[in-house]
Design a protein around this motif. Structure first.
Motif, short mmCIF file in Angstrom:
data_model
loop_
_atom_site.label_atom_id
_atom_site.label_comp_id
_atom_site.label_asym_id
_atom_site.label_seq_id
_atom_site.Cartn_x
_atom_site.Cartn_y
_atom_site.Cartn_z
N ASP A 166 18.27 -19.04 19.83
CA ASP A 166 18.17 -17.68 19.29
C ASP A 166 17.80 -17.74 17.81
O ASP A 166 18.19 -18.66 17.08
N PHE A 167 17.07 -16.72 17.39
CA PHE A 167 16.69 -16.61 15.98
C PHE A 167 17.90 -16.65 15.07
O PHE A 167 17.86 -17.22 13.99
N GLU A 168 19.02 -16.05 15.51
CA GLU A 168 20.21 -15.95 14.67
C GLU A 168 21.08 -17.20 14.68
O GLU A 168 22.12 -17.25 14.02
N GLU B 51 17.55 -28.45 11.15
CA GLU B 51 18.11 -27.90 9.91
C GLU B 51 17.02 -27.64 8.89
O GLU B 51 17.05 -26.64 8.17
N ALA B 52 16.02 -28.51 8.83
CA ALA B 52 14.96 -28.37 7.83
C ALA B 52 13.99 -27.26 8.15
O ALA B 52 13.40 -26.66 7.24
N THR B 53 13.80 -26.95 9.42
CA THR B 53 12.67 -26.09 9.80
C THR B 53 13.05 -24.77 10.46
O THR B 53 12.19 -23.89 10.58
N PHE B 54 14.29 -24.62 10.91
CA PHE B 54 14.63 -23.41 11.67
C PHE B 54 15.29 -22.36 10.77
O PHE B 54 16.07 -22.71 9.90
N PRO B 55 14.99 -21.06 10.98
CA PRO B 55 14.04 -20.52 11.96
C PRO B 55 12.61 -20.72 11.49
O PRO B 55 12.36 -20.96 10.31
N PRO B 56 11.64 -20.60 12.40
CA PRO B 56 10.25 -20.81 12.02
C PRO B 56 9.83 -19.91 10.86
O PRO B 56 10.18 -18.72 10.81
N GLY B 57 9.07 -20.47 9.94
CA GLY B 57 8.68 -19.71 8.75
C GLY B 57 7.81 -18.52 9.05
O GLY B 57 7.89 -17.49 8.36
N GLY C 230 12.93 -17.18 18.05
CA GLY C 230 13.64 -18.45 18.02
C GLY C 230 12.74 -19.58 18.49
O GLY C 230 11.59 -19.67 18.08
N ALA C 231 13.26 -20.43 19.38
CA ALA C 231 12.50 -21.56 19.87
C ALA C 231 12.70 -21.71 21.37
O ALA C 231 13.82 -21.53 21.87
N VAL C 232 11.62 -22.02 22.08
CA VAL C 232 11.66 -22.26 23.52
C VAL C 232 10.77 -23.46 23.82
O VAL C 232 9.62 -23.52 23.35
N GLY C 233 11.28 -24.42 24.59
CA GLY C 233 10.44 -25.56 24.94
C GLY C 233 11.24 -26.73 25.47
O GLY C 233 12.31 -26.55 26.05
N TRP C 234 10.74 -27.93 25.28
CA TRP C 234 11.42 -29.12 25.80
C TRP C 234 11.40 -30.23 24.76
O TRP C 234 10.53 -30.32 23.91
N VAL C 235 12.42 -31.09 24.88
CA VAL C 235 12.56 -32.27 24.04
C VAL C 235 12.87 -33.44 24.96
O VAL C 235 13.83 -33.39 25.73
N ASP C 236 12.04 -34.48 24.90
CA ASP C 236 12.28 -35.71 25.65
C ASP C 236 12.67 -36.79 24.66
O ASP C 236 11.81 -37.44 24.06
N GLY C 237 13.98 -36.95 24.47
CA GLY C 237 14.47 -37.91 23.50
C GLY C 237 14.14 -39.34 23.86
O GLY C 237 13.91 -40.18 22.98
N ASP C 238 14.10 -39.64 25.15
CA ASP C 238 13.81 -41.01 25.58
C ASP C 238 12.37 -41.40 25.28
O ASP C 238 12.09 -42.53 24.87
N ALA C 239 11.44 -40.46 25.48
CA ALA C 239 10.03 -40.75 25.27
C ALA C 239 9.59 -40.50 23.83
O ALA C 239 8.46 -40.84 23.46
N GLY C 240 10.46 -39.87 23.02
CA GLY C 240 10.07 -39.54 21.65
C GLY C 240 8.99 -38.48 21.60
O GLY C 240 8.09 -38.53 20.76
N ARG C 241 9.09 -37.50 22.52
CA ARG C 241 8.10 -36.42 22.56
C ARG C 241 8.81 -35.08 22.65
O ARG C 241 9.92 -34.99 23.18
N ALA C 242 8.16 -34.05 22.15
CA ALA C 242 8.74 -32.71 22.23
C ALA C 242 7.66 -31.68 21.98
O ALA C 242 6.64 -31.96 21.32
N GLU C 243 7.88 -30.49 22.49
CA GLU C 243 7.02 -29.36 22.21
C GLU C 243 7.90 -28.11 22.28
O GLU C 243 8.45 -27.79 23.33
N LEU C 244 8.02 -27.44 21.15
CA LEU C 244 8.81 -26.22 21.06
C LEU C 244 7.90 -25.09 20.57
O LEU C 244 7.21 -25.25 19.57
N ALA C 245 7.92 -23.98 21.28
CA ALA C 245 7.14 -22.82 20.89
C ALA C 245 7.99 -21.88 20.05
O ALA C 245 9.22 -21.84 20.19
N VAL C 246 7.34 -21.13 19.17
CA VAL C 246 8.01 -20.00 18.54
C VAL C 246 8.18 -18.93 19.63
O VAL C 246 7.23 -18.58 20.32
N GLY C 247 9.38 -18.40 19.76
CA GLY C 247 9.68 -17.48 20.86
C GLY C 247 9.13 -16.08 20.64
O GLY C 247 9.88 -15.10 20.67
N ILE C 248 7.81 -15.97 20.43
CA ILE C 248 7.18 -14.65 20.35
C ILE C 248 6.55 -14.33 21.70
O ILE C 248 6.43 -15.19 22.57
#
Length: 384
Positions: free
Chosen positions: A41-43, A278-284, A311-329
């Motif tokens: 969530d954005f909040e 912590e550094a990037t959320f919420p999206p600028g 907010g953010a919607v997407g997936w994080v694959d910690g094992d593969a070191g890959r991720a893609e998160l969309a801005v929830g618009i």
């Protein structure tokens, strides 16, 4: 009629049978291992400016089965949405115009440079009832298929974990065109973190203005500064500035920013994703600049929480070191409550000193009209 099982889809993957949900506000390090589908969530308070963003949730679900998503999810004919005339807005036109005026005054005073002002559209949409009296939540898969057919988007996503699953429930369907974060860890161990902020929207590329371009540059600089807080010194760069992207009924200005993260495991006990979020959320692009001042003004001006919108919607694959998160618009979310089920959709615009209040309202209408139309039953004008 059957009760839906839990599932999620994003970036060509479809997952089924959720087995675990974690709170990322408390355990962001869980994203460093395993494959997770994420809704924030954005909040949500993820460690930065928490005093201005309280009450939101940041969650991730792990699923038992993950496979490639079907190339054609269907037409969405099974979707049963609310009447077009049932939609209401958290900010009417007059209130929204006044909010734009307030932001312009704060810009004049030097408090902020840009603020994204949003409103939430909502319409009653109850659960269905089976023959044996059980409640069945609206068909998120059908809405996702309808949006894919009528408004394809590069970061389309859906996550539905019904309350009957026994896990923390979620119902989100998004047709987002905007990349919040991507992570790609190569075989050489280098992990590239990227973002693709959108600022500037018009019906056609010819309608994009100097105000749109100035705003995009401003937010791209903010995103660059966010990535510099977590990436290796000297690695953050703007790889594309003010590119024009065309989507159904809309044209956007999109920029690309990229940096290199420290090696996996270098994030300390809290883990890599704790620092990144912590550094990037919420999206600028959906908050403003400076981000802390913009968030305080958003909390003052907007009467309804944004929830997963912005907010953010997407997936994080910690094992593969890959991720893609969309801005929830371009995002719908549904929830049940004492007054019955409610479908919601957010829309907004970036406000600067150069904003014309009436045009900013029109931009929120433009962003909402196509998608709300797809999600509505035929007949009747929307009340926005």
């Amino acid at each position: 009629m059957h009760e839906p099982t839990s599932w999620a889809t994003f970036a060509g993957r479809r997952a089924t049978r959720a087995v675990e949900c974690v709170d990322l506000s408390d355990q962001p390090e869980r994203l460093d291992d395993g494959l997770w589908f994420v809704v924030v969530d954005f909040e949500a308070d993820l460690g930065r400016d928490g005093a201005t963003r309280t009450g939101g949730r940041a969650r991730a679900w792990r699923f038992a089965d993950v496979e490639p998503a079907p190339a054609r999810p269907g037409t969405g004919d099974a979707w049963r949405g609310p009447a077009a005339s049932a939609w209401q807005t958290s900010l009417g036109r007059d209130d929204y115009v006044r909010a734009v005026g307030t932001v312009r005054e704060r810009v004049r005073r030097g408090d902020v440079y840009q603020v994204n002002v949003c409103r939430v559209l909502s319409a009653p949409l109850g659960a269905s009832t089976t023959d044996d009296g059980r409640a069945v939540e609206p068909d998120a898969a059908a809405l996702a298929a309808r949006l894919a057919a009528g408004n394809p988007a590069p970061y389309a996503a859906a996550v539905h974990v019904p309350a009957s699953s026994g896990l923390d429930p979620v119902w989100v369907v998004s047709a987002s065109p905007e990349l919040y974060l991507s992570l790609d860890e190569g075989s050489d161990g280098a992990a590239h973190l990227g973002s693709g902020p959108i600022k500037g929207t018009a019906r056609t590329p010819a309608g994009l203005t100097d105000k749109d371009r100035a705003e995009n540059v401003m937010i791209t600089d903010l995103v660059r500064n966010d990535l510099q807080r977590v990436c290796l010194p000297g690695t953050v760069e703007v790889t594309d500035l003010l590119a024009v992207e065309e989507h159904p009924g809309l044209a956007h200005l999109v920029s690309r920013v990229r940096g290199e993260l420290p090696a996996s495991g270098a994030g300390g006990a809290a883990g890599r994703w704790a620092g990144v979020l912590e550094a990037t959320f919420p999206p600028g692009s959906v908050s403003g600049a400076p981000k802390s001042s913009a968030l305080r003004l958003i909390a003052e001006l907007e009467p309804a929480p944004r929830g997963p919108y912005c907010g953010a919607v997407g997936w994080v694959d910690g094992d593969a070191g890959r991720a893609e998160l969309a801005v929830g618009i371009r995002t719908f979310w549904w929830s049940d409550g004492p007054g019955g089920g409610m479908l919601r959709f957010g829309t907004g615009a970036g406000i600067t000193w150069g904003s014309d209040p009436a045009r900013e309202w029109d931009e929120t209408e433009l962003k909402a009209s196509r998608l709300v139309g797809l999600a509505s039953a035929p007949g009747g004008a929307t009340d926005r």
